[in-house]
Scaffold this motif. Structure first.
Motif, PDB file in Angstrom:
ATOM      1  N   THR A  69      17.755 -84.236 -76.163  1.00 13.10           N
ATOM      2  CA  THR A  69      17.675 -84.179 -74.701  1.00 13.10           C
ATOM      3  C   THR A  69      19.052 -84.495 -74.130  1.00 13.10           C
ATOM      4  O   THR A  69      19.943 -84.931 -74.851  1.00 13.10           O
ATOM      5  N   GLY A  70      19.199 -84.312 -72.826  1.00 15.03           N
ATOM      6  CA  GLY A  70      20.482 -84.578 -72.185  1.00 15.03           C
ATOM      7  C   GLY A  70      21.470 -83.458 -72.428  1.00 15.03           C
ATOM      8  O   GLY A  70      21.104 -82.282 -72.598  1.00 15.03           O
ATOM      9  N   LEU A  71      22.741 -83.814 -72.459  1.00 14.02           N
ATOM     10  CA  LEU A  71      23.805 -82.821 -72.590  1.00 14.02           C
ATOM     11  C   LEU A  71      23.989 -82.381 -74.045  1.00 14.02           C
ATOM     12  O   LEU A  71      24.082 -83.220 -74.944  1.00 14.02           O
ATOM     13  N   ILE A  72      24.071 -81.070 -74.240  1.00 14.88           N
ATOM     14  CA  ILE A  72      24.370 -80.495 -75.551  1.00 14.88           C
ATOM     15  C   ILE A  72      25.588 -79.593 -75.398  1.00 14.88           C
ATOM     16  O   ILE A  72      25.582 -78.659 -74.584  1.00 14.88           O
ATOM     17  N   VAL A  73      26.644 -79.881 -76.145  1.00 16.53           N
ATOM     18  CA  VAL A  73      27.874 -79.092 -76.120  1.00 16.53           C
ATOM     19  C   VAL A  73      27.936 -78.265 -77.396  1.00 16.53           C
ATOM     20  O   VAL A  73      27.783 -78.809 -78.499  1.00 16.53           O
ATOM     21  N   ILE A  74      28.165 -76.955 -77.255  1.00 18.69           N
ATOM     22  CA  ILE A  74      28.301 -76.081 -78.422  1.00 18.69           C
ATOM     23  C   ILE A  74      29.651 -75.381 -78.323  1.00 18.69           C
ATOM     24  O   ILE A  74      29.864 -74.522 -77.466  1.00 18.69           O
ATOM     25  N   ASP A  75      30.571 -75.772 -79.204  1.00 18.57           N
ATOM     26  CA  ASP A  75      31.940 -75.247 -79.224  1.00 18.57           C
ATOM     27  C   ASP A  75      32.007 -73.994 -80.096  1.00 18.57           C
ATOM     28  O   ASP A  75      31.328 -73.904 -81.124  1.00 18.57           O
ATOM     29  N   GLU A  76      32.851 -73.035 -79.690  1.00 16.62           N
ATOM     30  CA  GLU A  76      33.051 -71.769 -80.412  1.00 16.62           C
ATOM     31  C   GLU A  76      31.715 -71.063 -80.640  1.00 16.62           C
ATOM     32  O   GLU A  76      31.403 -70.563 -81.718  1.00 16.62           O
ATOM     33  N   ILE A  77      30.946 -70.967 -79.581  1.00 17.17           N
ATOM     34  CA  ILE A  77      29.594 -70.416 -79.685  1.00 17.17           C
ATOM     35  C   ILE A  77      29.588 -68.933 -80.024  1.00 17.17           C
ATOM     36  O   ILE A  77      28.584 -68.396 -80.489  1.00 17.17           O
ATOM     37  N   GLN A  78      30.723 -68.253 -79.828  1.00 18.64           N
ATOM     38  CA  GLN A  78      30.774 -66.828 -80.140  1.00 18.64           C
ATOM     39  C   GLN A  78      30.522 -66.541 -81.619  1.00 18.64           C
ATOM     40  O   GLN A  78      30.180 -65.421 -81.990  1.00 18.64           O
ATOM     41  N   ALA A  97      14.995 -80.820 -69.232  1.00 23.56           N
ATOM     42  CA  ALA A  97      15.167 -81.723 -70.367  1.00 23.56           C
ATOM     43  C   ALA A  97      16.597 -81.746 -70.893  1.00 23.56           C
ATOM     44  O   ALA A  97      17.041 -82.748 -71.452  1.00 23.56           O
ATOM     45  N   ARG A  98      17.335 -80.643 -70.713  1.00 28.48           N
ATOM     46  CA  ARG A  98      18.664 -80.526 -71.318  1.00 28.48           C
ATOM     47  C   ARG A  98      19.610 -79.790 -70.379  1.00 28.48           C
ATOM     48  O   ARG A  98      19.203 -78.913 -69.614  1.00 28.48           O
ATOM     49  N   THR A  99      20.884 -80.141 -70.491  1.00 28.93           N
ATOM     50  CA  THR A  99      21.950 -79.321 -69.904  1.00 28.93           C
ATOM     51  C   THR A  99      22.865 -78.904 -71.043  1.00 28.93           C
ATOM     52  O   THR A  99      23.032 -79.629 -72.027  1.00 28.93           O
ATOM     53  N   PHE A 100      23.466 -77.715 -70.894  1.00 30.33           N
ATOM     54  CA  PHE A 100      24.284 -77.151 -71.959  1.00 30.33           C
ATOM     55  C   PHE A 100      25.691 -76.849 -71.455  1.00 30.33           C
ATOM     56  O   PHE A 100      25.878 -76.432 -70.301  1.00 30.33           O
TER      57      PHE A 100
END
Length: 380
Positions: A69-78, A97-100
């Motif tokens: 839950t909360g913030l989810i960071v996804i780096d180099e998602i390409q 529930a989440r921010t991205f």
């Protein structure tokens, strides 16, 4: 670490509107550092898709992300485009529930994937290197010389900065462009980049570039489009108005990072920059990029007529039309071209951006503004 306050506030504001923000920008512009700072502030979870451990953790992305839950960071998602579909399902099932925050080197493919999968759920934010409003006024000359890539700007010496920028360019030309389908020898790509520097701040001429390089026009076009997509160059589109005059219909070509432009020309220090014949063109593009970054117009164009009137930048925002002229002078003055632009384009005002210390009125609806005093469009 240099605080990227404007970008951070922009991203946090957008989370009040949509659950996901896509942060795109050229490689090494500081996206990961900014994202990790935001994640630290918000207690977020970070995944780097170039890290095999993180990719393994997302082998079953639905189960892994649903447990968070909360913030989810996804780096180099390409590198894992299938994630967009999974995230759409999660966002729709549990909207609060989440921010991205997604990070990626800019590409049409990445933007298309996010827009198709997360329509109405994700907003894109563009990021360049360090900006004038993120640094003390005393650092502007160093920013102009070295450009905004953090590793270049923060290098221990001008020599170290030059070494880093040369390596960066080599990586772009020898690795990134072939990865985007440009199947041209590295030596030819280097010549093409050098020709781009030659056309810097000039009208784009595909046929002229093609003849000079002895390559097919479609090869030149593909090269320029990939560099534009990677946010390394800008093709500033022309504005067309029904004013009864012949207007130029070709975009203006600009290298977006002044440090990369300088290293291409062999400019390595302040003395060389101050005496170089392309100093004015360098300042024009440098100032233009920072004006766009700080003012954030809805639309931006260049404009010129065959009769000689021209405008470096036309910004359209919330019904306003604001012209920008960029002058490398300590005493900016009104010109006939500015007056003609006000009449022909029905401008609300013209800002003359210059490397000075104070803002002052030049004439009715024309103001001289130091670059470091540029502020958001809503305040003008």
């Amino acid at each position: 670490m240099i605080e990227r306050k404007r970008l951070k506030e922009r991203i946090e504001f957008l989370w009040n509107i949509v659950p996901a923000v896509l942060l795109v920008g050229p490689r090494q512009c500081g996206k990961t550092t900014l994202a990790r700072s935001i994640a630290k502030d918000h207690g977020g979870t970070v995944f780097d898709m170039e890290n095999p451990v993180d990719r393994a953790a997302l082998a079953d992305p639905y189960l892994t992300l649903r447990a968070l839950t909360g913030l989810i960071v996804i780096d180099e998602i390409q590198h894992v485009p299938s994630l967009f579909e999974v995230i759409r399902v999660l966002v729709d099932a549990e909207p609060n529930a989440r921010t991205f925050l997604f990070l990626g080197s800019a590409s049409f493919r990445l933007l298309n994937q996010s827009s198709e999968s997360l329509t109405g759920r994700c907003i894109t934010v563009e990021m360049q290197g360090l900006s004038v409003d993120e640094l003390p006024e005393t650092d502007i000359e160093r920013l102009w010389l070295r450009g905004g890539m953090p590793r270049s700007f923060l290098a221990t010496s001008d020599e170290a900065s030059v070494v880093w920028r040369n390596a960066y360019l080599a990586s772009v030309l020898e690795r990134d462009l072939p990865a985007h389908g440009i199947r041209t020898p590295a030596t030819t790509l280097r010549r093409m980049w050098t020709m781009v520097a030659h056309y810097h701040t000039s009208s784009l001429n595909i046929a002229g570039l093609s003849r000079s390089l002895d390559v097919a026009p479609q090869t030149v076009r593909g090269f320029l489009d990939v560099l534009t997509d990677a946010m390394l160059i800008r093709q500033l589109q022309p504005w067309h108005a029904n004013i009864g005059k012949r207007q130029r219909k070709t975009p203006k070509l600009l290298i977006r990072d002044s440090g990369l432009y300088h290293v291409t020309l062999g400019i390595t220090n302040d003395v060389q920059l101050s005496t170089h014949p392309n100093k004015g063109a360098s300042w024009e593009a440098f100032a233009l990029e920072h004006v766009l970054a700080m003012m954030q117009p809805t639309e931006a164009y260049t404009w010129a007529t065959h009769q000689g009137a021209e405008l470096d930048l036309l910004m359209v925002h919330n019904g306003k039309r604001i012209g920008v002229e960029i002058k490398f002078t300590s005493q900016p003055r009104r010109t006939a071209s500015m007056q003609q632009a006000i009449v022909d384009l029905e401008l609300d005002s013209v800002l003359v951006v210059y490397p000075g210390a104070r803002e002052f009125a030049i004439a009715e609806n024309i103001a001289a503004v130091p670059l470091h005093q540029i502020r958001p469009l809503a305040t003008w």
